[in-house]
Design an enzyme around this catalytic site. Structure first.
Site, PDB file in Angstrom:
ATOM      1  N   GLU A 157       0.840  -1.192   0.000  1.00  0.00           N
ATOM      2  CA  GLU A 157       0.000   0.000   0.000  1.00  0.00           C
ATOM      3  C   GLU A 157       0.879   1.248   0.000  1.00  0.00           C
ATOM      4  O   GLU A 157       1.943   1.267   0.621  1.00  0.00           O
ATOM      5  CB  GLU A 157      -0.915  -0.011   1.228  1.00  0.00           C
ATOM      6  CG  GLU A 157      -1.881  -1.176   1.191  1.00  0.00           C
ATOM      7  CD  GLU A 157      -2.620  -1.403   2.496  1.00  0.00           C
ATOM      8  OE1 GLU A 157      -3.701  -1.985   2.438  1.00  0.00           O
ATOM      9  OE2 GLU A 157      -2.104  -1.021   3.562  1.00  0.00           O
ATOM     10  N   ASP A 173      -3.827  -8.093   6.637  1.00  0.00           N
ATOM     11  CA  ASP A 173      -4.826  -9.058   6.189  1.00  0.00           C
ATOM     12  C   ASP A 173      -4.275 -10.472   6.078  1.00  0.00           C
ATOM     13  O   ASP A 173      -5.021 -11.435   6.266  1.00  0.00           O
ATOM     14  CB  ASP A 173      -5.377  -8.644   4.831  1.00  0.00           C
ATOM     15  CG  ASP A 173      -6.267  -7.428   4.947  1.00  0.00           C
ATOM     16  OD1 ASP A 173      -7.435  -7.604   5.308  1.00  0.00           O
ATOM     17  OD2 ASP A 173      -5.796  -6.309   4.696  1.00  0.00           O
TER      18      ASP A 173
END
Length: 404
Positions: A157, A173
């Site tokens: 990200e 995650d």
């Protein structure tokens, strides 16, 4: 934005969870200066290197929000933005945004635009992305029917804006295909993070398999025996792989302790005079300010709220509840709330010492070369996250590492 805020936070703003993406990550405290004085060009190079020693074709995707317009879309290898077309009430296939990645031992250089989003990469197969009326549907592999469930993939990200580049290696995650990220500074030095120790990939999975209590069930494999990933514990609860009450004993002990003593939270390192004091009364922990006024209250959280830093530990982007919540979230995941009534506890020496803790985060931190990971959403409390930043970035790097 999806209510499931389990995505990595870069400077406190979460990506929506694997569902409909209506907004992606932005950076708090990195306000855009006057464009005329901005040091960061419209695009910067990203060198993507494949050191995985795997033979499969790699595919790369750059998906996110165009910061100048707020539009959702993807960028091609030249950094050109392409907005997503409209989706449907029944999700429809998204345009093929794949960039052909390098073979093992080779690199490619693409351009990163001023985006807030993700660099996905997959081995052997292209990822399946669809568009719904609410935006892009991204992989949610805790769902066994997700079309990407049996694909080996991962993502980084990032936010690139006029104040610089923030890029991370995330495990919020899942832990999956290993990689590291980096940024070249104006003086030519490169800051890196996200790299596992030698043997760290296998070491993590071996350690998770050896952890009693259902933690081994977080590991997902393919029919051919390929290890695909280990789900983060919140997703493990959602998938039925981890008991829903796995943190309850610790949560109950915290609740008992602070029914008769005070938890002090000093959420801002640069504002040591700002303190909030928490006491439990019944099923509620009330926080008061220095004047004794109640400023926010939390119901007793469940394990899922702790792991996801959401629901009963929701953290809005404000100056009171959000900062208190993120501090509590870090304290629960690291199991420091019983040993230190003054939070945040930022010294890793005391993290994960209780028998009831976030063993997933504990084990991935233990295998990182620099000790830094994004083992849960607010692992940036105390700067223990795998994130690099520069205000005048010259180049970004993502390196696919060996599976050893």
């Amino acid at each position: 934005m999806s209510p499931r805020h389990r995505r990595t936070r870069i400077r406190l703003i979460p990506l929506a969870a694997a569902a409909l993406i209506g907004a992606t990550v932005t950076v708090v405290g990195a306000s855009d200066p006057d464009p005329a004085s901005a040091a960061v060009p419209a695009t910067i190079p990203l060198t993507f290197t494949n050191n995985s020693a795997r033979g499969e074709q790699v595919y790369v995707y750059n998906l996110g929000t165009e910061l100048s317009t707020g539009r959702q879309g993807w960028a091609d290898a030249n950094g050109t933005f392409h907005p997503w077309p409209a989706g449907g009430s029944t999700p429809v296939p998204a345009p093929d945004a794949a960039i052909t990645g390098p073979a093992t031992g080779r690199s490619i250089t693409i351009r990163m635009p001023k985006f807030s989003g993700r660099i996905y990469f997959s081995y052997g197969q292209k990822l399946v992305f669809k568009l719904a009326t609410g935006g892009l549907v991204q992989p949610a592999v805790q769902n066994p029917s997700d079309p990407n469930r049996n694909i080996l993939f991962n993502w980084s990200e990032y936010t690139l804006n006029d104040s610089g580049l923030w890029i991370n290696s995330t495990q919020v995650d899942m832990v999956s295909a290993p990689y590291a990220v980096g940024v070249k500074r104006p003086d030519g030095t490169v800051a890196n993070t996200g790299r596992l120790k030698p043997g760290g990939y296998r070491g993590f999975y071996d350690a998770l398999r050896g952890q009693p209590g259902g933690w081994a069930n977080l590991i997902q494999t393919r029919a051919d025996g390929t290890v695909l990933r280990a789900l983060a514990p919140g997703h493990g609860i959602e998938a039925g792989a981890l008991p829903s009450g796995v943190m309850n004993d610790y949560i109950n002990r915290v609740w008992t302790k602070y029914a008769t003593s005070t938890l002090t939270v000093t959420p801002f390192a640069n504002q040591p005079s700002v303190k909030y004091h928490g006491r439990v009364s019944g099923n509620v922990m009330n926080f008061t300010n220095s004047a004794g006024a109640v400023v926010t209250s939390f119901q007793k959280p469940d394990s899922d709220s702790v792991f996801g830093c959401y629901k009963l530990l929701d953290a809005p982007n404000d100056q009171v509840r959000g900062p208190i919540s993120r501090t509590l979230c870090a304290g629960y995941n690291r199991s420091t709330l019983l040993t230190n009534p003054n939070q945040p506890d930022t010294s890793s020496a005391g993290f994960y010492k209780d028998a009831v803790t976030n063993h997933y985060s504990r084990k991935i931190h233990a295998q990182m070369a620099d000790g830094k990971a994004y083992g849960f959403a607010f692992d940036d409390v105390g700067a223990h996250e795998s994130l690099v930043h520069d205000g005048d970035p010259r180049q970004a790097y993502i390196t696919l590492d060996p599976f050893d």
